[in-house]
Motif scaffolding. Structure first.
Motif, PDB file in Angstrom:
ATOM      1  N   MET A 125       0.812  -1.216   0.000  1.00  0.00           N
ATOM      2  CA  MET A 125       0.000   0.000   0.000  1.00  0.00           C
ATOM      3  C   MET A 125       0.847   1.269   0.000  1.00  0.00           C
ATOM      4  O   MET A 125       0.309   2.367  -0.019  1.00  0.00           O
ATOM      5  CB  MET A 125      -0.938   0.011   1.219  1.00  0.00           C
ATOM      6  N   GLY A 126       2.166   1.104   0.011  1.00  0.00           N
ATOM      7  CA  GLY A 126       3.043   2.283   0.048  1.00  0.00           C
ATOM      8  C   GLY A 126       2.824   3.098   1.303  1.00  0.00           C
ATOM      9  O   GLY A 126       2.634   4.318   1.241  1.00  0.00           O
ATOM     10  N   ASP A 127       2.870   2.437   2.457  1.00  0.00           N
ATOM     11  CA  ASP A 127       2.476   3.067   3.722  1.00  0.00           C
ATOM     12  C   ASP A 127       3.233   4.346   4.055  1.00  0.00           C
ATOM     13  O   ASP A 127       2.684   5.255   4.666  1.00  0.00           O
ATOM     14  CB  ASP A 127       2.644   2.066   4.878  1.00  0.00           C
ATOM     15  N   THR A 128       4.517   4.402   3.687  1.00  0.00           N
ATOM     16  CA  THR A 128       5.308   5.594   4.024  1.00  0.00           C
ATOM     17  C   THR A 128       5.791   6.343   2.787  1.00  0.00           C
ATOM     18  O   THR A 128       6.493   7.351   2.922  1.00  0.00           O
ATOM     19  CB  THR A 128       6.529   5.225   4.891  1.00  0.00           C
ATOM     20  N   LEU A 129       5.450   5.880   1.601  1.00  0.00           N
ATOM     21  CA  LEU A 129       5.969   6.463   0.369  1.00  0.00           C
ATOM     22  C   LEU A 129       5.658   7.958   0.278  1.00  0.00           C
ATOM     23  O   LEU A 129       4.509   8.373   0.389  1.00  0.00           O
ATOM     24  CB  LEU A 129       5.379   5.742  -0.840  1.00  0.00           C
ATOM     25  N   GLY A 130       6.703   8.762   0.066  1.00  0.00           N
ATOM     26  CA  GLY A 130       6.524  10.194  -0.099  1.00  0.00           C
ATOM     27  C   GLY A 130       6.410  10.994   1.180  1.00  0.00           C
ATOM     28  O   GLY A 130       6.385  12.224   1.140  1.00  0.00           O
ATOM     29  N   TYR A 131       6.335  10.304   2.325  1.00  0.00           N
ATOM     30  CA  TYR A 131       6.209  11.023   3.591  1.00  0.00           C
ATOM     31  C   TYR A 131       7.542  11.666   3.989  1.00  0.00           C
ATOM     32  O   TYR A 131       8.608  11.241   3.551  1.00  0.00           O
ATOM     33  CB  TYR A 131       5.747  10.074   4.702  1.00  0.00           C
ATOM     34  N   PRO A 132       7.487  12.697   4.869  1.00  0.00           N
ATOM     35  CA  PRO A 132       8.695  13.423   5.251  1.00  0.00           C
ATOM     36  C   PRO A 132       9.211  13.061   6.644  1.00  0.00           C
ATOM     37  O   PRO A 132       8.487  12.494   7.466  1.00  0.00           O
ATOM     38  CB  PRO A 132       8.201  14.869   5.266  1.00  0.00           C
ATOM     39  N   LEU A 133      10.460  13.407   6.873  1.00  0.00           N
ATOM     40  CA  LEU A 133      10.999  13.485   8.234  1.00  0.00           C
ATOM     41  C   LEU A 133      12.006  14.620   8.286  1.00  0.00           C
ATOM     42  O   LEU A 133      12.535  15.051   7.257  1.00  0.00           O
ATOM     43  CB  LEU A 133      11.616  12.157   8.702  1.00  0.00           C
ATOM     44  N   LEU A 134      12.249  15.097   9.501  1.00  0.00           N
ATOM     45  CA  LEU A 134      13.277  16.103   9.750  1.00  0.00           C
ATOM     46  C   LEU A 134      14.430  15.428  10.480  1.00  0.00           C
ATOM     47  O   LEU A 134      14.219  14.736  11.477  1.00  0.00           O
ATOM     48  CB  LEU A 134      12.711  17.255  10.586  1.00  0.00           C
ATOM     49  N   VAL A 135      15.641  15.599   9.977  1.00  0.00           N
ATOM     50  CA  VAL A 135      16.819  14.976  10.591  1.00  0.00           C
ATOM     51  C   VAL A 135      16.982  15.508  12.008  1.00  0.00           C
ATOM     52  O   VAL A 135      16.955  16.732  12.222  1.00  0.00           O
ATOM     53  CB  VAL A 135      18.078  15.265   9.749  1.00  0.00           C
ATOM     54  N   PRO A 136      17.143  14.615  12.992  1.00  0.00           N
ATOM     55  CA  PRO A 136      17.188  15.053  14.390  1.00  0.00           C
ATOM     56  C   PRO A 136      18.562  15.565  14.811  1.00  0.00           C
ATOM     57  O   PRO A 136      19.566  15.369  14.128  1.00  0.00           O
ATOM     58  CB  PRO A 136      16.846  13.774  15.153  1.00  0.00           C
ATOM     59  N   THR A 137      18.574  16.184  15.965  1.00  0.00           N
ATOM     60  CA  THR A 137      19.828  16.587  16.603  1.00  0.00           C
ATOM     61  C   THR A 137      20.450  15.374  17.287  1.00  0.00           C
ATOM     62  O   THR A 137      19.759  14.607  17.945  1.00  0.00           O
ATOM     63  CB  THR A 137      19.573  17.669  17.664  1.00  0.00           C
ATOM     64  N   ASN A 138      21.743  15.205  17.106  1.00  0.00           N
ATOM     65  CA  ASN A 138      22.462  14.166  17.836  1.00  0.00           C
ATOM     66  C   ASN A 138      23.929  14.568  17.874  1.00  0.00           C
ATOM     67  O   ASN A 138      24.609  14.558  16.842  1.00  0.00           O
ATOM     68  CB  ASN A 138      22.284  12.790  17.175  1.00  0.00           C
ATOM     69  N   ASP A 139      24.409  14.916  19.068  1.00  0.00           N
ATOM     70  CA  ASP A 139      25.770  15.436  19.202  1.00  0.00           C
ATOM     71  C   ASP A 139      26.837  14.373  18.978  1.00  0.00           C
ATOM     72  O   ASP A 139      27.989  14.710  18.670  1.00  0.00           O
ATOM     73  CB  ASP A 139      25.964  16.061  20.592  1.00  0.00           C
TER      74      ASP A 139
END
Length: 255
Positions: A125-139
């Protein structure tokens, strides 16, 4: 503390998502009552079909070599479609590490809040296809831009309402278009040209409505980033302490 942070993250995400829907789907943005409506289109004046390729491009990631994938923890995390939540957002319950001494071009090293999209999805069903995320902070970790992900890059740095785009890429009309135009049966694929082929009806991207929304949801997403980083540290502490507690190395009566 982890559970409380997750609840706060959920509430912050929902609040921002509801604001997007109110402003750009129902068109009940601040001051909408005073805005004239075009008699032919039924849209607020100034709203029109928008070609977003004038404002950003989508760049494929790097083909990292499987031989350099690491079962053991390293300082590099290779983001994959498995790190995207259904509906948009980040999850780090399954992490793919990449060898610290392996080649990795600087152009594919990600920065905080870089905006990524899934270009491939293994579900029917393409459950996540085209969805976004923002790269997190990680020191302590570096995030890498994998080939199956698209990075949203501004054409003009001065006009890049990143947080507005983050919610735009969760819009059901955009999602329906991307999934409907995808290729493949077992594995769904999309491409930058397909993502940019969708022409939404929006107010001017460089106008006050988009700018106001972008600025209003930015604190929510910044807080989410802080809470996610806290949770990662809390989980590491939990995983370190629990075995010691179970083995009796920590005397609970003395805590």
């Amino acid at each position: 503390m982890i559970e409380n942070n997750l609840k706060r993250i959920k509430l912050l995400e929902e609040k921002a998502q509801l604001t997007y829907e109110e402003w750009f789907v129902r068109m009940r943005f601040p001051g909408w009552e005073q805005v004239k409506v075009d008699a032919e289109s039924g849209l607020p004046e100034g709203w029109e079909t928008t070609d977003l390729s004038h404002f950003f491009s989508v760049k494929h990631g790097y083909a990292y070599k499987g031989v350099n994938f690491s079962e053991e923890e390293t300082n590099r995390i290779l983001l994959t479609p498995g790190n995207f939540k259904i509906g948009g957002g980040l999850k780090l319950n399954k992490i793919k590490y990449y060898a610290d001494d392996a080649e990795s071009p600087n152009a594919y090293v990600l920065k905080k809040h870089d905006l990524l999209l899934t270009m491939t999805d293994l579900s029917k069903m393409g459950d996540t296809l085209g969805y976004p995320l923002l790269v997190p902070t990680n020191d302590s970790k570096t995030f890498l831009h994998n080939q199956r992900l698209g990075k949203v890059i501004p054409i003009q740095e001065s006009i890049f309402p990143k947080y507005f785009y983050y919610f735009y890429f969760q819009d059901i009309k955009y999602r329906s278009f991307v999934v409907g135009s995808s290729s493949g049966t077992t594995v769904k694929h999309t491409a930058p040209k397909k993502i940019l082929a969708f022409k939404p009806v929006l107010p001017p991207i460089d106008g006050p409505i988009v700018e106001k929304f972008n600025n209003s949801v930015k604190p929510n997403l910044e807080t989410i980033d802080i809470l996610m980083n806290q949770n990662q540290l809390l989980k590491e502490a939990r995983d370190l302490l629990l075995p010691r507690l179970m083995m009796g190395m920590i005397d609970v009566d003395k805590l």
